[in-house]
Design a protein around this motif. Structure first.
Motif, PDB file in Angstrom:
ATOM      1  N   GLU A  73      -4.076  31.419 -77.606  1.00 53.30           N
ATOM      2  CA  GLU A  73      -2.883  31.239 -76.798  1.00 53.30           C
ATOM      3  C   GLU A  73      -1.957  32.436 -76.956  1.00 53.30           C
ATOM      4  O   GLU A  73      -2.081  33.226 -77.895  1.00 53.30           O
ATOM      5  N   ASP A  97      -2.318  29.065 -62.731  1.00 56.32           N
ATOM      6  CA  ASP A  97      -3.324  29.746 -63.546  1.00 56.32           C
ATOM      7  C   ASP A  97      -3.073  31.238 -63.717  1.00 56.32           C
ATOM      8  O   ASP A  97      -3.564  31.848 -64.663  1.00 56.32           O
ATOM      9  N   ARG A 122      -6.155  34.644 -66.795  1.00 53.62           N
ATOM     10  CA  ARG A 122      -5.969  33.250 -66.411  1.00 53.62           C
ATOM     11  C   ARG A 122      -5.553  32.403 -67.611  1.00 53.62           C
ATOM     12  O   ARG A 122      -5.945  32.661 -68.755  1.00 53.62           O
ATOM     13  N   LYS A 124      -4.638  28.080 -68.869  1.00 55.04           N
ATOM     14  CA  LYS A 124      -4.793  26.658 -68.578  1.00 55.04           C
ATOM     15  C   LYS A 124      -3.391  26.105 -68.340  1.00 55.04           C
ATOM     16  O   LYS A 124      -2.717  25.663 -69.263  1.00 55.04           O
ATOM     17  N   SER A 125      -2.963  26.160 -67.102  1.00 57.47           N
ATOM     18  CA  SER A 125      -1.570  25.853 -66.781  1.00 57.47           C
ATOM     19  C   SER A 125      -1.161  24.441 -67.197  1.00 57.47           C
ATOM     20  O   SER A 125      -0.010  24.207 -67.573  1.00 57.47           O
ATOM     21  N   SER A 126      -2.093  23.502 -67.148  1.00 59.00           N
ATOM     22  CA  SER A 126      -1.763  22.115 -67.491  1.00 59.00           C
ATOM     23  C   SER A 126      -1.473  21.927 -68.977  1.00 59.00           C
ATOM     24  O   SER A 126      -0.917  20.904 -69.381  1.00 59.00           O
ATOM     25  N   GLU A 127      -1.831  22.914 -69.803  1.00 62.36           N
ATOM     26  CA  GLU A 127      -1.623  22.813 -71.246  1.00 62.36           C
ATOM     27  C   GLU A 127      -0.448  23.669 -71.720  1.00 62.36           C
ATOM     28  O   GLU A 127      -0.305  23.936 -72.909  1.00 62.36           O
ATOM     29  N   LYS A 142      -1.932  28.605 -72.909  1.00 63.90           N
ATOM     30  CA  LYS A 142      -3.316  28.554 -73.376  1.00 63.90           C
ATOM     31  C   LYS A 142      -4.185  29.483 -72.527  1.00 63.90           C
ATOM     32  O   LYS A 142      -4.221  29.368 -71.301  1.00 63.90           O
ATOM     33  N   VAL A 144      -7.580  30.997 -70.904  1.00 65.69           N
ATOM     34  CA  VAL A 144      -8.913  30.544 -70.510  1.00 65.69           C
ATOM     35  C   VAL A 144      -9.968  31.309 -71.299  1.00 65.69           C
ATOM     36  O   VAL A 144     -10.894  30.727 -71.860  1.00 65.69           O
TER      37      VAL A 144
END
Length: 370
Positions: A73, A97, A122, A124-127, A142, A144
């Motif tokens: 990260e 992303d 890129r 992990k936008s949701s994290e 985070k 990718v």
């Protein structure tokens, strides 16, 4: 002095058949920059992909944030102490992303603290996690690709020149195209940025013969010059960390299908002047060039389409080259190792379908990797 590849150790492919590889051509489109529009035109808002175009002598902007690449990260810290933010509900962090937008409400006004339209890679936008730590807003993203080291949060010239070398692993770059002047200008800009040695085949040839390329062509013809440049490329193929600017025009080796044996020893970038008006049209034009097989330059690993040329924007074009090379090497992380293998086996002309050791290109035996 140029370093020999024998002094370095490159990772070799771990697949059962490391010799077979088919390249995928990447394309980057650079719009035209008419001189009459230079004062008002802002390449940073129009280039595809988004680039920070600047004159080569321009200094890097000062950072107003802290950045750190950790395990899997990246962390971003923004000072918000002077904004008087007391509640997290006054902070807005929007991510996808490849982009990041950070805003905060202060004294009833919504302010943009950071707007990154092109992250270095890129996420992990949701994290995404963010929180306030005393006078700092902390944003954790985070990655990718956890192995890729981010020099900075965005895909700027500074971060690209710092980060691309981990993907190139010492493999040289070859700049090809119809214009010798453009090839040389862009090659020198890239070399200075990434710390490679710039090499111009025109300078080597003129130094060796004590005559200009134009005089040589007039006296002995284009074939003689192309043959001589091929000899130069052969001698350079065993070296690493160089950016080689090749001759443009019909007297250049890269314009001939049978002269690419040693060009394949490096990552090749084709600078192609285009009449396209947008990225989609440029990509379609590049696709047709590659699929038709009518142009030798289409053998290149990446294509950078130029809507025009102005030396003042050399860095923007160089940045487009690095963006395309980054995309290429991230898409196939074994590609640099395969280039190294091709060099180690003697640049036998069997790229991209590399034959096993012992294969003789002059023999009558049919190739095994087709």
């Amino acid at each position: 002095m140029l370093a020999s590849t024998s002094s370095l150790s490159f990772p070799l492919p771990s697949t059962p058949s490391p010799y077979c590889h088919r390249t995928t051509t990447c394309c980057c489109f650079m719009p035209a920059w008419p001189r009459s529009l230079l004062a008002s035109f802002s390449p940073a808002t129009h280039l595809r992909p988004r680039l920070r175009a600047s004159v080569s002598a321009s200094p890097a902007p000062a950072k107003d944030y802290e950045f750190n690449d950790g395990n899997g990260e990246v962390e971003l810290r923004l000072d918000i102490g002077k904004l008087g933010i007391e509640n997290s509900r006054d902070v807005f962090v929007d991510v996808d992303d490849m982009s990041l937008l950070v805003r905060a409400k202060s004294a009833g006004t919504l302010q943009t603290l950071m707007n990154v339209k092109q992250l270095f890679d890129r996420i992990k936008s949701s994290e995404t996690i963010w929180f306030i730590d005393e006078d700092q807003l902390v944003v954790n993203l985070k990655k990718v690709d956890q192995e890729l080291k981010w020099p900075d949060i965005d895909e700027s010239w500074e971060s690209l020149t710092s980060g691309i070398t981990q993907l190139l692993t010492g493999i040289s770059l070859h700049i090809v195209g119809d214009s010798t002047d453009i090839n040389e200008a862009v090659a020198k800009e890239i070399a200075e940025g990434i710390g490679y040695l710039p090499v111009c085949t025109s300078e080597l040839l003129e130094s060796a013969t004590q005559k200009s390329i134009d005089t040589w062509v007039a006296l002995e013809g284009v074939d003689s010059v192309a043959e001589a440049e091929c000899v130069v490329l052969e001698s350079l193929s065993s070296h690493v960390r160089t950016v080689v600017a090749t001759l443009g025009g019909k007297h250049g080796a890269a314009s001939r299908f049978d002269k690419w044996q040693y060009l394949h020893a490096g990552f090749t970038v084709w600078l192609s002047v285009s009449n396209a008006n947008d990225e989609a049209s440029a990509k379609e034009e590049a696709r047709r060039s590659v699929s038709s097989g009518n142009i030798a330059y289409a053998k290149a690993d990446v294509v950078v389409k130029l809507g025009g040329w102005d030396p003042e924007y050399t860095r923007a074009v160089a940045q487009g080259c690095l963006v395309a090379l980054k995309q290429l090497t991230l898409a196939d992380k074994k590609l640099a190792g395969k280039k190294s293998l091709y060099i180690r086996l003697g640049c036998r002309g069997d790229w991209p379908n590399i034959e096993p050791p012992g294969w003789n290109p002059d023999s009558d035996a049919p190739p095994t990797n087709i």
